[in-house]
Design a protein around this motif. Structure first.
Motif, PDB file in Angstrom:
ATOM      1  N   LEU A   4      38.283  14.286  57.914  1.00 12.31           N
ATOM      2  CA  LEU A   4      37.535  14.508  56.651  1.00 12.31           C
ATOM      3  C   LEU A   4      37.536  13.294  55.658  1.00 12.31           C
ATOM      4  O   LEU A   4      38.634  12.944  55.226  1.00 12.31           O
ATOM      5  CB  LEU A   4      37.547  15.657  56.151  1.00 12.31           C
ATOM      6  N   PRO A   5      36.621  12.682  55.259  1.00 16.01           N
ATOM      7  CA  PRO A   5      36.797  11.531  54.417  1.00 16.01           C
ATOM      8  C   PRO A   5      36.826  12.233  52.984  1.00 16.01           C
ATOM      9  O   PRO A   5      36.617  13.404  52.551  1.00 16.01           O
ATOM     10  CB  PRO A   5      35.304  10.982  54.276  1.00 16.01           C
ATOM     11  N   PRO A   6      37.181  11.547  51.758  1.00 17.48           N
ATOM     12  CA  PRO A   6      37.271  11.955  50.398  1.00 17.48           C
ATOM     13  C   PRO A   6      36.405  12.464  49.893  1.00 17.48           C
ATOM     14  O   PRO A   6      35.038  11.837  50.114  1.00 17.48           O
ATOM     15  CB  PRO A   6      38.014  10.674  49.830  1.00 17.48           C
ATOM     16  N   PHE A   7      36.132  13.439  49.356  1.00 18.91           N
ATOM     17  CA  PHE A   7      35.216  14.138  48.860  1.00 18.91           C
ATOM     18  C   PHE A   7      35.516  14.399  47.414  1.00 18.91           C
ATOM     19  O   PHE A   7      36.146  14.905  46.887  1.00 18.91           O
ATOM     20  CB  PHE A   7      34.773  15.730  49.552  1.00 18.91           C
ATOM     21  N   GLN A 158      30.313  38.860  39.817  1.00 21.83           N
ATOM     22  CA  GLN A 158      30.619  37.584  39.805  1.00 21.83           C
ATOM     23  C   GLN A 158      30.797  37.079  41.117  1.00 21.83           C
ATOM     24  O   GLN A 158      31.487  37.383  41.811  1.00 21.83           O
ATOM     25  CB  GLN A 158      31.912  37.518  39.198  1.00 21.83           C
ATOM     26  N   MET A 159      29.771  35.999  41.371  1.00 21.59           N
ATOM     27  CA  MET A 159      29.365  35.558  42.821  1.00 21.59           C
ATOM     28  C   MET A 159      30.365  34.421  43.165  1.00 21.59           C
ATOM     29  O   MET A 159      30.907  33.880  42.261  1.00 21.59           O
ATOM     30  CB  MET A 159      28.164  34.994  43.151  1.00 21.59           C
ATOM     31  N   GLY A 160      30.820  34.238  44.337  1.00 21.53           N
ATOM     32  CA  GLY A 160      31.733  33.386  44.933  1.00 21.53           C
ATOM     33  C   GLY A 160      30.882  32.307  45.695  1.00 21.53           C
ATOM     34  O   GLY A 160      29.805  32.175  45.342  1.00 21.53           O
ATOM     35  N   GLU A 161      31.491  31.482  46.344  1.00 19.43           N
ATOM     36  CA  GLU A 161      30.963  30.300  47.020  1.00 19.43           C
ATOM     37  C   GLU A 161      29.753  30.479  47.953  1.00 19.43           C
ATOM     38  O   GLU A 161      28.898  29.838  48.294  1.00 19.43           O
ATOM     39  CB  GLU A 161      31.845  29.395  47.518  1.00 19.43           C
ATOM     40  N   ALA A 187      33.671  24.233  44.464  1.00 18.21           N
ATOM     41  CA  ALA A 187      34.139  24.327  45.846  1.00 18.21           C
ATOM     42  C   ALA A 187      33.111  24.593  46.937  1.00 18.21           C
ATOM     43  O   ALA A 187      33.429  24.294  48.027  1.00 18.21           O
ATOM     44  CB  ALA A 187      35.074  25.722  45.910  1.00 18.21           C
ATOM     45  N   ALA A 188      31.799  24.848  46.604  1.00 20.27           N
ATOM     46  CA  ALA A 188      30.619  25.382  47.528  1.00 20.27           C
ATOM     47  C   ALA A 188      30.519  24.225  48.525  1.00 20.27           C
ATOM     48  O   ALA A 188      30.575  24.553  49.693  1.00 20.27           O
ATOM     49  CB  ALA A 188      29.513  25.756  46.825  1.00 20.27           C
ATOM     50  N   GLU A 189      29.958  23.077  48.021  1.00 26.41           N
ATOM     51  CA  GLU A 189      29.805  22.106  49.154  1.00 26.41           C
ATOM     52  C   GLU A 189      31.066  21.626  49.840  1.00 26.41           C
ATOM     53  O   GLU A 189      30.734  21.536  51.245  1.00 26.41           O
ATOM     54  CB  GLU A 189      28.902  21.120  48.292  1.00 26.41           C
ATOM     55  N   PRO A 190      31.967  21.346  49.115  1.00 23.24           N
ATOM     56  CA  PRO A 190      33.186  20.906  50.124  1.00 23.24           C
ATOM     57  C   PRO A 190      33.489  22.084  51.190  1.00 23.24           C
ATOM     58  O   PRO A 190      33.960  21.793  52.357  1.00 23.24           O
ATOM     59  CB  PRO A 190      34.357  20.483  49.080  1.00 23.24           C
ATOM     60  N   ILE A 191      33.607  23.024  50.905  1.00 18.20           N
ATOM     61  CA  ILE A 191      33.780  24.203  51.698  1.00 18.20           C
ATOM     62  C   ILE A 191      32.773  24.195  52.954  1.00 18.20           C
ATOM     63  O   ILE A 191      32.977  24.318  54.194  1.00 18.20           O
ATOM     64  CB  ILE A 191      33.844  25.680  51.263  1.00 18.20           C
ATOM     65  N   ARG A 192      31.470  24.102  52.508  1.00 14.37           N
ATOM     66  CA  ARG A 192      30.414  24.070  53.694  1.00 14.37           C
ATOM     67  C   ARG A 192      30.662  22.946  54.581  1.00 14.37           C
ATOM     68  O   ARG A 192      30.329  23.047  55.500  1.00 14.37           O
ATOM     69  CB  ARG A 192      29.165  23.958  52.526  1.00 14.37           C
ATOM     70  N   ARG A 193      31.307  21.788  54.101  1.00 18.00           N
ATOM     71  CA  ARG A 193      31.252  20.567  54.817  1.00 18.00           C
ATOM     72  C   ARG A 193      32.730  20.774  55.799  1.00 18.00           C
ATOM     73  O   ARG A 193      32.971  19.889  56.452  1.00 18.00           O
ATOM     74  CB  ARG A 193      31.409  19.337  54.034  1.00 18.00           C
ATOM     75  N   TYR A 195      36.032  21.561  54.194  1.00 16.64           N
ATOM     76  CA  TYR A 195      37.324  21.275  53.838  1.00 16.64           C
ATOM     77  C   TYR A 195      37.875  22.650  53.563  1.00 16.64           C
ATOM     78  O   TYR A 195      37.487  23.756  53.294  1.00 16.64           O
ATOM     79  CB  TYR A 195      37.072  20.773  52.505  1.00 16.64           C
ATOM     80  N   PRO A 196      39.464  22.380  53.509  1.00 13.24           N
ATOM     81  CA  PRO A 196      40.174  23.865  53.256  1.00 13.24           C
ATOM     82  C   PRO A 196      39.467  24.599  52.096  1.00 13.24           C
ATOM     83  O   PRO A 196      39.821  24.015  50.787  1.00 13.24           O
ATOM     84  CB  PRO A 196      41.499  23.451  53.425  1.00 13.24           C
ATOM     85  N   PRO A 197      39.226  25.821  52.324  1.00 14.26           N
ATOM     86  CA  PRO A 197      38.845  26.661  50.929  1.00 14.26           C
ATOM     87  C   PRO A 197      39.845  26.648  49.947  1.00 14.26           C
ATOM     88  O   PRO A 197      39.564  26.654  48.613  1.00 14.26           O
ATOM     89  CB  PRO A 197      38.536  27.889  51.731  1.00 14.26           C
ATOM     90  N   GLY A 198      41.246  26.764  50.229  1.00 13.68           N
ATOM     91  CA  GLY A 198      42.088  26.876  49.326  1.00 13.68           C
ATOM     92  C   GLY A 198      42.372  25.707  48.543  1.00 13.68           C
ATOM     93  O   GLY A 198      42.278  25.889  47.114  1.00 13.68           O
ATOM     94  N   LEU A 199      42.236  24.666  49.009  1.00 12.33           N
ATOM     95  CA  LEU A 199      42.243  23.476  48.381  1.00 12.33           C
ATOM     96  C   LEU A 199      40.989  23.027  47.334  1.00 12.33           C
ATOM     97  O   LEU A 199      41.172  22.801  46.399  1.00 12.33           O
ATOM     98  CB  LEU A 199      42.482  22.127  49.028  1.00 12.33           C
ATOM     99  N   ALA A 200      39.861  23.306  48.104  1.00 10.71           N
ATOM    100  CA  ALA A 200      38.616  23.451  47.273  1.00 10.71           C
ATOM    101  C   ALA A 200      38.557  24.300  46.014  1.00 10.71           C
ATOM    102  O   ALA A 200      38.119  23.725  45.161  1.00 10.71           O
ATOM    103  CB  ALA A 200      37.432  23.433  48.339  1.00 10.71           C
ATOM    104  N   LEU A 201      39.018  25.571  46.127  1.00  6.68           N
ATOM    105  CA  LEU A 201      38.903  26.388  45.187  1.00  6.68           C
ATOM    106  C   LEU A 201      40.076  26.040  43.951  1.00  6.68           C
ATOM    107  O   LEU A 201      39.644  26.153  42.928  1.00  6.68           O
ATOM    108  CB  LEU A 201      39.242  27.726  45.511  1.00  6.68           C
ATOM    109  N   HIS A 202      41.119  25.564  44.434  1.00 10.41           N
ATOM    110  CA  HIS A 202      42.136  25.211  43.312  1.00 10.41           C
ATOM    111  C   HIS A 202      41.462  24.193  42.824  1.00 10.41           C
ATOM    112  O   HIS A 202      41.766  23.835  41.445  1.00 10.41           O
ATOM    113  CB  HIS A 202      43.423  24.951  44.064  1.00 10.41           C
ATOM    114  N   MET A 203      41.024  23.152  43.279  1.00 14.24           N
ATOM    115  CA  MET A 203      40.426  21.806  42.772  1.00 14.24           C
ATOM    116  C   MET A 203      39.309  22.395  41.835  1.00 14.24           C
ATOM    117  O   MET A 203      39.172  21.864  40.408  1.00 14.24           O
ATOM    118  CB  MET A 203      39.892  20.888  43.721  1.00 14.24           C
ATOM    119  N   GLY A 204      38.459  23.402  42.117  1.00 11.22           N
ATOM    120  CA  GLY A 204      37.654  23.905  41.207  1.00 11.22           C
ATOM    121  C   GLY A 204      38.142  24.606  39.913  1.00 11.22           C
ATOM    122  O   GLY A 204      37.620  24.404  38.882  1.00 11.22           O
ATOM    123  N   LYS A 205      39.258  25.194  40.289  1.00 11.21           N
ATOM    124  CA  LYS A 205      39.847  25.952  39.140  1.00 11.21           C
ATOM    125  C   LYS A 205      40.474  24.837  38.103  1.00 11.21           C
ATOM    126  O   LYS A 205      40.412  25.173  36.887  1.00 11.21           O
ATOM    127  CB  LYS A 205      41.202  26.553  39.800  1.00 11.21           C
TER     128      LYS A 205
END
Length: 459
Positions: A4-7, A158-161, A187-193, A195-205
């Motif tokens: 996966l490339p950098p996002f 409260q909706m999630g991704e 986190a929605a677009e990286p998870i869609r592509r 990327y690991p959900p935990g990392l994407a959501l933590h970055m979103g946090k």
């Protein structure tokens, strides 16, 4: 996943309408983000804005921010995601924000697919869920009650991704969503592509509050996150700010009661193996965060209902004998007001005092409450079923406190100094959170309706 490339995700501001420096935003755009995302809401301002269907940020400020964000996103053909539109994310807020977006699209001649995702909850559905035991308290709050559902003016979930991903799958390039779990829009677009959900959501946090997670922190400046298969880095776009291990780790714990498990819609972040590493002077690298899916999908409900109308009066006092006897004086005023108004006796109306300089912030928990102050500020607040009743009770209480006699009183002309004339202010409708609970077994595919349209007007 290793390929996966950098996002990159650009977060311009902590709350839509808080603003951001144009130079910081341009610096972020120069880093070629794949998404621009912004959180537009919070429950921090209290229940009024949800209950009244009004934004807590100024329309002109929101439009200024959105103009920069939308024109940049459409020029680069990258998704723009807005969560908790209008501040509280109910239908009036969603429509308000969507109207601003359409105005900008017309003025700037922007085109593309627009997704609007509602978060409003049907009261009949919630009543059925309550009867089935699917609505539980969010500690330390009370159990939900049927009458609180019925009396709420607006209720959102409260909706999630997942609803955001559905909109992206449908081709949306601009998404305006109702009440969102704060990290979801990031986190929605990286998870869609993939990327690991935990990392994407933590970055979103971290990105949800933009540069608040930097040193010095600011909610009115930009932050960019770069995600890969193994971790992510975060950095502010303004050169005078820097991310540190301490600032990023601290923001990870922001608004959380458990340092290792951060629950959200559909599961929880597990931080037991998370590592924070300084990269140069201004970046922090985060690895090890994972996502643990829940056995059932749970979303948080937020509802607000009107409880009356408020009038306030602000006064100051610095007489030592008055301050020393203030508890007895205020109780005397309460008793006299209650004796004059039946609404006070049956609990339909309230008279409240906040004493600044003594215990107005922490109330009974204030450890320094008995230390003498040379002056205090007193906020007199009346809440009643109608504005006229609140006006009357506040005015009566203010006049009573002004001339209340107490042992050793010398200043017979009056006990209070008023900084404003008129002294009393009609604050309007009062709301309380009627629901702050969890809904179990929710299906995000049906709970959050998706409406697709075009930014441009039909030909």
């Amino acid at each position: 996943m290793a390929d996966l490339p950098p996002f990159r995700v650009l977060s311009p501001t902590a709350i839509l309408g808080y603003g951001f420096p144009s130079a910081s935003f341009e610096a972020g755009l120069a880093m070629k983000p794949d998404v621009i995302a912004v959180d537009a809401g919070s429950t921090d301002p209290g229940p009024f804005y949800l209950g009244a269907g009004l934004s807590f940020t100024d329309r002109s400020a929101v439009k200024r921010d959105l103009r920069h964000i939308l024109t940049a996103g459409r020029a680069r053909d990258i998704p723009v995601l807005i969560g908790s539109a209008g501040g509280a994310g109910a239908r009036p807020h969603l429509d308000w924000c969507t109207q601003i977006i359409r105005e900008i699209a017309a003025e700037e001649k922007l085109t593309g697919a627009l997704a609007v995702i509602g978060a409003d909850m049907d009261k009949a559905l919630l009543s059925q869920a309550l009867a089935a035991g699917q609505i539980t308290a969010l500690p330390p709050g009370p159990e939900a009650q049927a009458d609180l559902i019925d009396s709420s003016s607006h209720i959102v979930a409260q909706m999630g991704e997942a609803p955001l991903i559905a909109a992206l799958d449908a081709g949306a390039r601009v998404i305006v969503a109702g009440r969102c779990y704060d990290p979801s829009v990031f986190a929605a677009e990286p998870i869609r592509r993939g990327y690991p959900p935990g990392l994407a959501l933590h970055m979103g946090k971290i990105l949800e509050c933009a540069a608040i997670a930097a040193q010095p922190g600011s909610g009115s400046d930009c932050m960019i996150g770069t995600l890969d298969a193994e971790g992510f880095t975060v950095e502010p776009t303004a050169p005078e700010r820097a991310c540190t291990v301490a600032s990023v780790a601290a923001h990870t714990l922001y608004e959380k009661s458990d340092p290792f498990h951060l629950p959200g819609p559909g599961g929880a972040l597990d931080l037991t193996a998370t590592q924070f590493e300084q990269r140069g002077a201004r970046k922090v690298r985060v690895t090890g965060t994972t996502f643990i899916p829940a056995q059932e999908h749970i979303v948080k409900l937020e509802g607000a209902r009107r409880t009356g109308f408020r009038t306030v009066s602000i006064a100051g006092a610095r007489s030592p004998d008055f301050i020393a006897g203030l508890d007895d004086i205020l109780q005397g005023v309460r008793d006299r007001v209650a004796d004059n108004f039946a609404d006070m006796q049956d609990g339909a109306a309230q008279l409240l005092f906040k004493v600044y300089g003594r215990d107005a912030v922490m109330g009974a928990l204030e450890p320094l409450r008995h230390q003498p102050a040379h002056e205090v500020g007193i906020v007199i607040e009346a809440v009643a079923p109608s504005q006229d009743q609140a006006d009357t009770i506040c005015g009566f209480a203010r006049a009573t406190l002004l001339h209340f006699g107490y042992p050793g009183r010398v200043s017979t002309a009056g006990n209070l100094a008023f900084p404003y004339s008129p002294s009393d202010f009609k604050a309007g409708a009062v709301y309380e959170f009627s629901l702050y609970h969890l809904l179990h077994g929710a299906d995000p595919a049906t709970l959050f309706p998706l409406e697709m349209s075009r930014l441009e007007a039909p030909a």
